[in-house]
Scaffold this motif. Structure first.
Motif, mmCIF file in Angstrom:
data_model
loop_
_atom_site.group_PDB
_atom_site.id
_atom_site.type_symbol
_atom_site.label_atom_id
_atom_site.label_comp_id
_atom_site.label_asym_id
_atom_site.label_seq_id
_atom_site.Cartn_x
_atom_site.Cartn_y
_atom_site.Cartn_z
ATOM 1 N N LYS A 19 12.584 6.030 -6.478
ATOM 2 C CA LYS A 19 13.321 7.327 -6.824
ATOM 3 C C LYS A 19 12.614 7.974 -8.285
ATOM 4 O O LYS A 19 12.245 9.033 -8.043
ATOM 5 C CB LYS A 19 14.730 7.084 -7.083
ATOM 6 C CG LYS A 19 15.568 6.777 -5.789
ATOM 7 C CD LYS A 19 16.891 6.374 -6.071
ATOM 8 C CE LYS A 19 17.489 5.922 -4.924
ATOM 9 N NZ LYS A 19 18.909 5.326 -5.334
ATOM 10 N N GLY A 22 9.168 9.786 -7.467
ATOM 11 C CA GLY A 22 9.374 10.665 -6.575
ATOM 12 C C GLY A 22 9.521 10.145 -5.156
ATOM 13 O O GLY A 22 9.382 11.251 -4.125
ATOM 14 N N TYR A 23 9.866 9.106 -4.691
ATOM 15 C CA TYR A 23 10.000 8.779 -3.306
ATOM 16 C C TYR A 23 11.706 9.145 -2.839
ATOM 17 O O TYR A 23 12.641 8.937 -4.061
ATOM 18 C CB TYR A 23 9.954 7.334 -3.026
ATOM 19 C CG TYR A 23 8.577 6.984 -3.198
ATOM 20 C CD1 TYR A 23 7.703 6.538 -1.994
ATOM 21 C CD2 TYR A 23 7.911 6.607 -4.426
ATOM 22 C CE1 TYR A 23 6.572 6.147 -2.256
ATOM 23 C CE2 TYR A 23 6.511 6.284 -4.479
ATOM 24 C CZ TYR A 23 5.944 5.925 -3.481
ATOM 25 O OH TYR A 23 4.505 5.589 -3.443
ATOM 26 N N ASN A 24 12.040 9.655 -1.698
ATOM 27 C CA ASN A 24 13.180 9.828 -1.231
ATOM 28 C C ASN A 24 13.537 8.515 -0.468
ATOM 29 O O ASN A 24 12.938 8.252 0.747
ATOM 30 C CB ASN A 24 12.807 10.965 -0.452
ATOM 31 C CG ASN A 24 14.677 11.347 0.114
ATOM 32 O OD1 ASN A 24 15.333 11.069 0.066
ATOM 33 N ND2 ASN A 24 14.580 12.229 1.244
ATOM 34 N N ILE A 25 14.488 7.736 -0.765
ATOM 35 C CA ILE A 25 15.058 6.642 -0.136
ATOM 36 C C ILE A 25 15.841 7.192 1.090
ATOM 37 O O ILE A 25 16.679 7.801 1.164
ATOM 38 C CB ILE A 25 15.855 5.896 -0.936
ATOM 39 C CG1 ILE A 25 15.230 5.375 -2.258
ATOM 40 C CG2 ILE A 25 16.249 4.530 -0.140
ATOM 41 C CD1 ILE A 25 13.944 4.698 -1.977
ATOM 42 N N LEU A 26 15.309 6.881 2.441
ATOM 43 C CA LEU A 26 16.042 7.113 3.913
ATOM 44 C C LEU A 26 16.652 5.974 4.109
ATOM 45 O O LEU A 26 17.847 6.333 4.568
ATOM 46 C CB LEU A 26 14.886 7.290 4.852
ATOM 47 C CG LEU A 26 13.780 8.463 4.471
ATOM 48 C CD1 LEU A 26 12.733 8.414 5.622
ATOM 49 C CD2 LEU A 26 14.606 9.768 4.128
ATOM 50 N N ALA A 41 11.118 4.685 2.967
ATOM 51 C CA ALA A 41 11.204 6.052 1.822
ATOM 52 C C ALA A 41 10.167 6.883 2.512
ATOM 53 O O ALA A 41 9.364 6.525 3.194
ATOM 54 C CB ALA A 41 10.852 5.327 0.531
ATOM 55 N N ARG A 42 10.316 7.914 1.823
ATOM 56 C CA ARG A 42 9.311 9.391 1.983
ATOM 57 C C ARG A 42 8.865 9.751 0.764
ATOM 58 O O ARG A 42 9.569 9.744 0.008
ATOM 59 C CB ARG A 42 10.132 10.100 2.857
ATOM 60 C CG ARG A 42 9.104 11.368 3.303
ATOM 61 C CD ARG A 42 10.142 12.441 3.760
ATOM 62 N NE ARG A 42 9.221 13.770 3.981
ATOM 63 C CZ ARG A 42 9.283 14.498 4.881
ATOM 64 N NH1 ARG A 42 10.763 14.574 5.477
ATOM 65 N NH2 ARG A 42 8.752 15.707 5.132
ATOM 66 N N LYS A 43 7.512 9.806 0.963
ATOM 67 C CA LYS A 43 6.770 10.620 -0.165
ATOM 68 C C LYS A 43 5.838 11.479 0.231
ATOM 69 O O LYS A 43 4.825 10.458 0.924
ATOM 70 C CB LYS A 43 6.480 9.739 -1.331
ATOM 71 C CG LYS A 43 5.733 10.474 -2.557
ATOM 72 C CD LYS A 43 5.629 9.523 -3.644
ATOM 73 C CE LYS A 43 5.128 10.383 -4.767
ATOM 74 N NZ LYS A 43 4.495 9.517 -6.189
#
Length: 119
Positions: A19, A22-26, A41-43
């Motif tokens: 986090k 800059g990662y978005n934890i899905l 995660a998404r980045k």
């Protein structure tokens, strides 16, 4: 700290690290018939499937060495199933995050993030 507790702390520290970077934890601890993925995660243009390995130290072997070829194959199959269930146009990537407690310092951890650890 027992192995299960260290593993849970490691996953929590890895998610916080992602986090902050800059990662978005899905999703965390995704399980299906093929296996488990610790963090999804998404980045940017990537959907990242993360295997977290927490160890007390690297005296015997580095944590990443416990992500064997067989484990990698289970993670890949699990990721393929996740992708088949979610509308996702992103490029998949497989990362490993090593988590080690810092000796002598309470509640501090060394994190080693290995991007593109396998495919």
């Amino acid at each position: 700290m027992g192995n299960n507790a260290l593993g849970a702390v490691g996953e929590s520290k890895a998610a916080s690290y992602l986090k902050r970077h800059g990662y978005n934890i899905l999703e965390t601890n995704y399980r299906c018939r093929a296996g488990e993925i610790d963090i999804i995660a998404r980045k940017n243009e990537f959907i990242v499937f993360v295997e977290v390995k927490a160890r007390k130290d690297a005296a015997f072997a580095e944590a990443k060495e416990f992500v064997t070829y067989a484990k990698q194959q289970r993670i890949i199959k699990t990721a393929m199933l996740w992708l088949s269930q979610h509308d996702c146009e992103l490029q998949p990537r497989f990362d490993v995050i090593e988590v080690y407690p810092t000796k002598g310092l309470l509640n501090t951890y060394k994190i080693n993030h290995i991007e593109n650890a396998f495919m």
